[in-house]
Design a protein around this motif. Sequence first.
Motif, PDB file in Angstrom:
ATOM      1  N   LEU A  52       0.838  -1.201   0.000  1.00 39.41           N
ATOM      2  CA  LEU A  52       0.000   0.000   0.000  1.00 39.41           C
ATOM      3  C   LEU A  52       0.869   1.245   0.000  1.00 39.41           C
ATOM      4  O   LEU A  52       0.588   2.219  -0.698  1.00 39.41           O
ATOM      5  CB  LEU A  52      -0.916  -0.008   1.224  1.00 39.41           C
ATOM      6  N   GLY A  53       1.952   1.210   0.777  1.00 42.84           N
ATOM      7  CA  GLY A  53       2.884   2.333   0.803  1.00 42.84           C
ATOM      8  C   GLY A  53       3.500   2.582  -0.565  1.00 42.84           C
ATOM      9  O   GLY A  53       3.624   3.735  -1.001  1.00 42.84           O
ATOM     10  N   ALA A  54       3.867   1.513  -1.256  1.00 44.53           N
ATOM     11  CA  ALA A  54       4.444   1.644  -2.594  1.00 44.53           C
ATOM     12  C   ALA A  54       3.427   2.251  -3.562  1.00 44.53           C
ATOM     13  O   ALA A  54       3.780   3.066  -4.425  1.00 44.53           O
ATOM     14  CB  ALA A  54       4.903   0.276  -3.099  1.00 44.53           C
ATOM     15  N   LYS A  55       2.172   1.869  -3.388  1.00 39.39           N
ATOM     16  CA  LYS A  55       1.111   2.418  -4.237  1.00 39.39           C
ATOM     17  C   LYS A  55       0.949   3.916  -3.978  1.00 39.39           C
ATOM     18  O   LYS A  55       0.780   4.710  -4.916  1.00 39.39           O
ATOM     19  CB  LYS A  55      -0.198   1.685  -3.960  1.00 39.39           C
ATOM     20  N   TYR A  56       0.996   4.315  -2.707  1.00 42.43           N
ATOM     21  CA  TYR A  56       0.892   5.732  -2.355  1.00 42.43           C
ATOM     22  C   TYR A  56       2.029   6.531  -2.988  1.00 42.43           C
ATOM     23  O   TYR A  56       1.832   7.640  -3.481  1.00 42.43           O
ATOM     24  CB  TYR A  56       0.912   5.908  -0.841  1.00 42.43           C
ATOM     25  N   VAL A  57       3.229   5.957  -2.962  1.00 41.05           N
ATOM     26  CA  VAL A  57       4.387   6.643  -3.551  1.00 41.05           C
ATOM     27  C   VAL A  57       4.200   6.790  -5.059  1.00 41.05           C
ATOM     28  O   VAL A  57       4.429   7.861  -5.630  1.00 41.05           O
ATOM     29  CB  VAL A  57       5.691   5.879  -3.237  1.00 41.05           C
ATOM     30  N   SER A  58       3.747   5.721  -5.699  1.00 38.52           N
ATOM     31  CA  SER A  58       3.573   5.759  -7.155  1.00 38.52           C
ATOM     32  C   SER A  58       2.477   6.735  -7.569  1.00 38.52           C
ATOM     33  O   SER A  58       2.508   7.276  -8.673  1.00 38.52           O
ATOM     34  CB  SER A  58       3.245   4.357  -7.690  1.00 38.52           C
ATOM     35  N   HIS A  59       1.511   6.981  -6.664  1.00 34.39           N
ATOM     36  CA  HIS A  59       0.425   7.916  -6.964  1.00 34.39           C
ATOM     37  C   HIS A  59       0.713   9.339  -6.472  1.00 34.39           C
ATOM     38  O   HIS A  59      -0.151  10.211  -6.547  1.00 34.39           O
ATOM     39  CB  HIS A  59      -0.883   7.420  -6.337  1.00 34.39           C
ATOM     40  N   GLY A  60       1.918   9.538  -5.927  1.00 36.01           N
ATOM     41  CA  GLY A  60       2.313  10.869  -5.498  1.00 36.01           C
ATOM     42  C   GLY A  60       1.758  11.315  -4.161  1.00 36.01           C
ATOM     43  O   GLY A  60       1.818  12.506  -3.824  1.00 36.01           O
ATOM     44  N   LYS A  61       1.238  10.377  -3.366  1.00 35.84           N
ATOM     45  CA  LYS A  61       0.698  10.741  -2.055  1.00 35.84           C
ATOM     46  C   LYS A  61       1.803  10.906  -1.009  1.00 35.84           C
ATOM     47  O   LYS A  61       1.570  11.465   0.061  1.00 35.84           O
ATOM     48  CB  LYS A  61      -0.313   9.687  -1.581  1.00 35.84           C
ATOM     49  N   ALA A  62       2.994  10.402  -1.329  1.00 40.15           N
ATOM     50  CA  ALA A  62       4.143  10.529  -0.426  1.00 40.15           C
ATOM     51  C   ALA A  62       5.404  10.271  -1.244  1.00 40.15           C
ATOM     52  O   ALA A  62       5.373   9.583  -2.268  1.00 40.15           O
ATOM     53  CB  ALA A  62       4.048   9.533   0.730  1.00 40.15           C
ATOM     54  N   SER A  63       6.512  10.848  -0.773  1.00 39.61           N
ATOM     55  CA  SER A  63       7.795  10.556  -1.422  1.00 39.61           C
ATOM     56  C   SER A  63       8.315   9.232  -0.865  1.00 39.61           C
ATOM     57  O   SER A  63       7.843   8.748   0.168  1.00 39.61           O
ATOM     58  CB  SER A  63       8.792  11.675  -1.132  1.00 39.61           C
ATOM     59  N   GLN A  64       9.293   8.664  -1.537  1.00 42.26           N
ATOM     60  CA  GLN A  64       9.863   7.417  -1.046  1.00 42.26           C
ATOM     61  C   GLN A  64      10.495   7.621   0.321  1.00 42.26           C
ATOM     62  O   GLN A  64      10.404   6.754   1.210  1.00 42.26           O
ATOM     63  CB  GLN A  64      10.907   6.882  -2.035  1.00 42.26           C
ATOM     64  N   GLU A  65      11.138   8.760   0.501  1.00 40.47           N
ATOM     65  CA  GLU A  65      11.760   9.063   1.798  1.00 40.47           C
ATOM     66  C   GLU A  65      10.710   9.138   2.903  1.00 40.47           C
ATOM     67  O   GLU A  65      10.904   8.603   3.999  1.00 40.47           O
ATOM     68  CB  GLU A  65      12.521  10.396   1.705  1.00 40.47           C
ATOM     69  N   GLN A  66       9.594   9.816   2.620  1.00 44.75           N
ATOM     70  CA  GLN A  66       8.516   9.914   3.600  1.00 44.75           C
ATOM     71  C   GLN A  66       7.931   8.543   3.919  1.00 44.75           C
ATOM     72  O   GLN A  66       7.633   8.240   5.083  1.00 44.75           O
ATOM     73  CB  GLN A  66       7.419  10.849   3.074  1.00 44.75           C
TER      74      GLN A  66
END
Length: 304
Positions: A52-66
């Motif tokens: 889910l975190g990876a999906k959020y990153v891919s959708h721009g909801k968070a940076s990889q660092e965040q």
Amino acid sequence: MEVSEIKRVLVLGAGHMGQQICLQCAMHGYEVVLYDIYREALDKAQERIKKLGAKYVSHGKASQEQMDRALSLISATTDPEEAAKGVDLVSESVPEDPGLKGKVFSSFNQLCPPHTVFTTNTSMLLPSQFAETTGRPEKFAALHFHDLRSNNVVDVMPHAGTDPEVVKLIQEFAKSIGQIVILLHRESNGYVFNYMLSSLLMSALTLAANGVTSIEDIDRAWMGAMNYPLGPFGIMDQIGLDTAWRVIDNAARESGEPQYYKNAGFIKQYVDKGYLGHKEGRGFYSYPDPVFARPGFLGGDYKE
């Protein structure tokens, strides 16, 4: 306690919603511990949280660092004493059974610090049904999340014995994790959105259980008329058919309404086969490529 004093959150139940709540809190800087009685459930939950975190990153909801930071704030345990240590707020997402919820809260009341606030993520039950069993009814209310992958609306529903200051604290906490707070002034089964949604789902189940038309055509009618990407059966797949069944079975037992029992039995056929919805890859539809998402579905021109 002020919202700034909340540092550590305990999520009880490693299911679909528990996973989302964990990540949501961690993404906003809270230390989160996920508790479940089954190690297998925790292992599966941690993998799903990462996805889910990876999906959020891919959708721009968070940076990889965040996201890396958020994931580092999440731990998991089957040890209740370890889980309760230093906890400021509890979010419970165990199955929709008031007896079970009360039992879980009662055990954690013995383990959590005296200041800890208890919240339940129940979909259809009322906090007053098990408030006394928690051991700290004045520090207990419903904090009900919707699907955090697609929206940020949350219901705060106290019972008659909830301390008003605790209600304010829960509201502030919900805002601190990016939620739009809907405050209920009195207890109401299904809160606000779910109260409206339950009528739709019950009507859809009645049509299907009585053989009026097919699941696909029921969904097609809703999707076409409302210009919405999901119909009621697609929505139930997202909720989880095990959760939907418990809610409707509970409604049947409380009301004694024969149609409700029939509707609960209709869902139970799927649950008994392990078809629990999107989370398991099969419910009323098969995933990740459900027919309702294919071109031509609304016109009836689609292939299985």
